[in-house]
Design a protein around this motif. Structure first.
Motif: not given
Length: 102
Positions: A12-14, A20-21, A68-72
């Motif tokens: 994934p793009i990081e 990602a999104q 959100l990025s770290h949680k999901y």
């Protein structure tokens, strides 16, 4: 002759921990904050007050998007949002569906 192998295929793009999104969400939020600043400035609010509001909202945006990025993770938020479209149960009034031949 040697070839360089790209080992980042299908990753994934990081960017700085965002995956990602979430990079798009952060970019869209920053564009929205820029537009909000322009509107507040054109309305006639004091520049320092505009900067204070935008800085506070920007901090909240970064905090929420990184959270959100770290949680999901990469696909977790999409999976969570897709869950509401799943039926809670399936109900069949006849067994005809299971007896038909393909």
């Amino acid at each position: 002759m040697s070839y360089i192998i790209n080992k980042g295929i299908n990753k994934p793009i990081e960017f700085k921990g965002l995956k990602a999104q979430y990079i798009g969400y952060l970019g869209g939020g920053l564009v929205g904050l820029l537009i909000l600043f322009a509107i507040l400035y054109l309305v006639g609010m004091a520049v320092y007050f505009c900067i204070t509001i935008i800085a506070g909202l920007g901090s909240l945006l970064f905090y929420k998007v990184f959270g959100l990025s770290h949680k999901y993770g990469e696909h977790g938020l999409m999976k969570r949002n897709a869950r509401r479209y799943l039926p809670t149960y399936l109900k069949f009034k006849s067994r005809k569906l299971f007896y038909e031949k393909c």
